[in-house]
Design a protein around this motif. Sequence first.
Motif, PDB file in Angstrom:
ATOM      1  N   GLY A  93      37.034 -48.488  11.643  1.00 38.49           N
ATOM      2  CA  GLY A  93      36.678 -47.626  12.489  1.00 38.49           C
ATOM      3  C   GLY A  93      35.288 -47.427  12.381  1.00 38.49           C
ATOM      4  N   ILE A  94      34.699 -46.192  12.570  1.00 38.42           N
ATOM      5  CA  ILE A  94      33.302 -45.822  12.484  1.00 38.42           C
ATOM      6  C   ILE A  94      33.095 -44.619  11.596  1.00 38.42           C
ATOM      7  CG2 ILE A  94      32.792 -46.857  14.819  1.00 38.42           C
ATOM      8  CD1 ILE A  94      32.906 -43.872  15.682  1.00 38.42           C
ATOM      9  N   TYR A  95      31.711 -44.378  11.185  1.00 32.16           N
ATOM     10  CA  TYR A  95      31.555 -43.437  10.460  1.00 32.16           C
ATOM     11  C   TYR A  95      30.066 -42.960  10.656  1.00 32.16           C
ATOM     12  CZ  TYR A  95      28.241 -45.921   7.293  1.00 32.16           C
ATOM     13  OH  TYR A  95      27.048 -46.514   6.794  1.00 32.16           O
ATOM     14  N   SER A  96      29.982 -41.599  10.583  1.00 34.41           N
ATOM     15  CA  SER A  96      28.407 -41.048  10.834  1.00 34.41           C
ATOM     16  C   SER A  96      28.414 -39.965   9.613  1.00 34.41           C
ATOM     17  CB  SER A  96      28.283 -40.334  11.881  1.00 34.41           C
ATOM     18  OG  SER A  96      29.045 -39.184  12.328  1.00 34.41           O
ATOM     19  N   ARG A  97      26.679 -39.945   9.420  1.00 29.50           N
ATOM     20  CA  ARG A  97      26.416 -38.882   8.389  1.00 29.50           C
ATOM     21  C   ARG A  97      25.589 -37.820   8.924  1.00 29.50           C
ATOM     22  NH1 ARG A  97      23.256 -39.890   2.738  1.00 29.50           N
ATOM     23  NH2 ARG A  97      23.210 -37.696   2.214  1.00 29.50           N
ATOM     24  N   SER A  98      25.846 -36.746   8.845  1.00 26.83           N
ATOM     25  CA  SER A  98      24.731 -35.664   9.578  1.00 26.83           C
ATOM     26  C   SER A  98      24.758 -34.682   8.243  1.00 26.83           C
ATOM     27  CB  SER A  98      25.494 -34.769  10.623  1.00 26.83           C
ATOM     28  OG  SER A  98      24.618 -33.785  10.932  1.00 26.83           O
ATOM     29  N   HIS A  99      23.369 -34.668   7.568  1.00 24.73           N
ATOM     30  CA  HIS A  99      23.079 -34.017   6.501  1.00 24.73           C
ATOM     31  C   HIS A  99      24.110 -34.269   5.302  1.00 24.73           C
ATOM     32  CE1 HIS A  99      19.913 -31.919   8.867  1.00 24.73           C
ATOM     33  NE2 HIS A  99      20.743 -31.450   9.629  1.00 24.73           N
ATOM     34  N   ASN A 100      24.615 -33.438   4.914  1.00 21.56           N
ATOM     35  CA  ASN A 100      25.371 -33.765   3.904  1.00 21.56           C
ATOM     36  C   ASN A 100      26.963 -33.683   4.196  1.00 21.56           C
ATOM     37  OD1 ASN A 100      24.104 -34.222   1.625  1.00 21.56           O
ATOM     38  ND2 ASN A 100      23.645 -31.938   1.070  1.00 21.56           N
ATOM     39  N   ASN A 101      27.368 -33.940   5.582  1.00 28.46           N
ATOM     40  CA  ASN A 101      28.675 -34.388   6.000  1.00 28.46           C
ATOM     41  C   ASN A 101      28.824 -35.759   6.425  1.00 28.46           C
ATOM     42  OD1 ASN A 101      29.407 -31.561   5.929  1.00 28.46           O
ATOM     43  ND2 ASN A 101      28.675 -31.345   8.111  1.00 28.46           N
ATOM     44  N   LEU A 102      29.963 -36.295   5.941  1.00 28.53           N
ATOM     45  CA  LEU A 102      30.517 -37.623   6.394  1.00 28.53           C
ATOM     46  C   LEU A 102      31.696 -37.560   7.076  1.00 28.53           C
ATOM     47  CD1 LEU A 102      30.635 -40.574   5.894  1.00 28.53           C
ATOM     48  CD2 LEU A 102      32.079 -40.142   3.793  1.00 28.53           C
ATOM     49  N   THR A 103      31.503 -37.979   8.308  1.00 24.32           N
ATOM     50  CA  THR A 103      32.753 -38.018   9.413  1.00 24.32           C
ATOM     51  C   THR A 103      32.990 -39.482   9.434  1.00 24.32           C
ATOM     52  OG1 THR A 103      31.547 -36.261  10.508  1.00 24.32           O
ATOM     53  CG2 THR A 103      33.209 -37.375  11.963  1.00 24.32           C
ATOM     54  N   THR A 104      34.379 -39.652   9.495  1.00 24.05           N
ATOM     55  CA  THR A 104      34.881 -40.942   9.903  1.00 24.05           C
ATOM     56  C   THR A 104      36.019 -40.971  10.758  1.00 24.05           C
ATOM     57  OG1 THR A 104      36.745 -40.517   8.042  1.00 24.05           O
ATOM     58  CG2 THR A 104      34.772 -41.811   7.373  1.00 24.05           C
ATOM     59  N   VAL A 105      36.015 -41.801  11.670  1.00 16.75           N
ATOM     60  CA  VAL A 105      37.027 -42.008  12.804  1.00 16.75           C
ATOM     61  C   VAL A 105      37.775 -43.218  12.564  1.00 16.75           C
ATOM     62  CG1 VAL A 105      37.474 -41.862  15.345  1.00 16.75           C
ATOM     63  CG2 VAL A 105      35.755 -40.753  14.328  1.00 16.75           C
ATOM     64  N   ILE A 106      39.144 -43.306  12.094  1.00 18.50           N
ATOM     65  CA  ILE A 106      39.703 -44.287  11.459  1.00 18.50           C
ATOM     66  C   ILE A 106      41.194 -44.364  12.448  1.00 18.50           C
ATOM     67  CG2 ILE A 106      41.089 -45.518   9.843  1.00 18.50           C
ATOM     68  CD1 ILE A 106      37.995 -45.711   9.299  1.00 18.50           C
ATOM     69  N   ASN A 107      41.298 -45.392  13.389  1.00 14.53           N
ATOM     70  CA  ASN A 107      42.588 -45.103  13.981  1.00 14.53           C
ATOM     71  C   ASN A 107      42.619 -44.059  15.137  1.00 14.53           C
ATOM     72  OD1 ASN A 107      43.552 -47.697  13.308  1.00 14.53           O
ATOM     73  ND2 ASN A 107      44.986 -47.074  11.805  1.00 14.53           N
ATOM     74  N   GLY A 108      41.604 -43.473  15.514  1.00 15.75           N
ATOM     75  CA  GLY A 108      41.342 -42.635  16.523  1.00 15.75           C
ATOM     76  C   GLY A 108      41.666 -40.944  15.726  1.00 15.75           C
ATOM     77  N   VAL A 109      41.872 -41.015  14.343  1.00 14.40           N
ATOM     78  CA  VAL A 109      41.847 -39.684  13.573  1.00 14.40           C
ATOM     79  C   VAL A 109      40.458 -39.471  13.078  1.00 14.40           C
ATOM     80  CG1 VAL A 109      42.874 -38.613  11.644  1.00 14.40           C
ATOM     81  CG2 VAL A 109      44.273 -40.294  13.098  1.00 14.40           C
ATOM     82  N   THR A 110      39.795 -38.249  13.475  1.00 16.75           N
ATOM     83  CA  THR A 110      38.585 -37.942  12.931  1.00 16.75           C
ATOM     84  C   THR A 110      38.642 -37.144  11.767  1.00 16.75           C
ATOM     85  OG1 THR A 110      37.753 -37.872  15.201  1.00 16.75           O
ATOM     86  CG2 THR A 110      36.451 -36.773  13.597  1.00 16.75           C
TER      87      THR A 110
END
Length: 137
Positions: A93-110
């Motif tokens: 999937g993909i990931y992003s970082r915003s300040h001290n948050n890590l967001t991943t989207v794996i198989n459509g689940v965020t």
Amino acid sequence: MKTKRLLLALILSIGLFTTSCSNDDNEGETLVPLTGKWDLSKTGTVISGTETLTDAPENQSGCNKDYLELKLDNTANVGDYSTTACTLTVQSGIYSRSHNNLTTVINGVTKTQDILNLTLNELKVKDAAGVITVYTR
């Protein structure tokens, strides 16, 4: 003479104030890179104000540890070793970082998690439900 000393003290005070409040502050955000392969190490929660962590039950005995791999191009891989002959299943999937948050989207689940600690050897995150996950390198 007294006026010169007062003026000098005032100038030094202003100089110290402006350097301590520079725009280079990172607002508590760590500058250690997230990229790399992180092995799942511990999971837990905060119970009555005390953080309680145990070895990750997701890791199968006798197998390599499950992992989270974060790449420079913002793609992510989650590796899961099963109980059947330690077979590896990788979900991408993909990931992003915003300040001290890590967001991943794996198989459509965020999933968005707060980064509690990030060093060269440890990544500790907490999700909205309060579940803490610790990864190590």
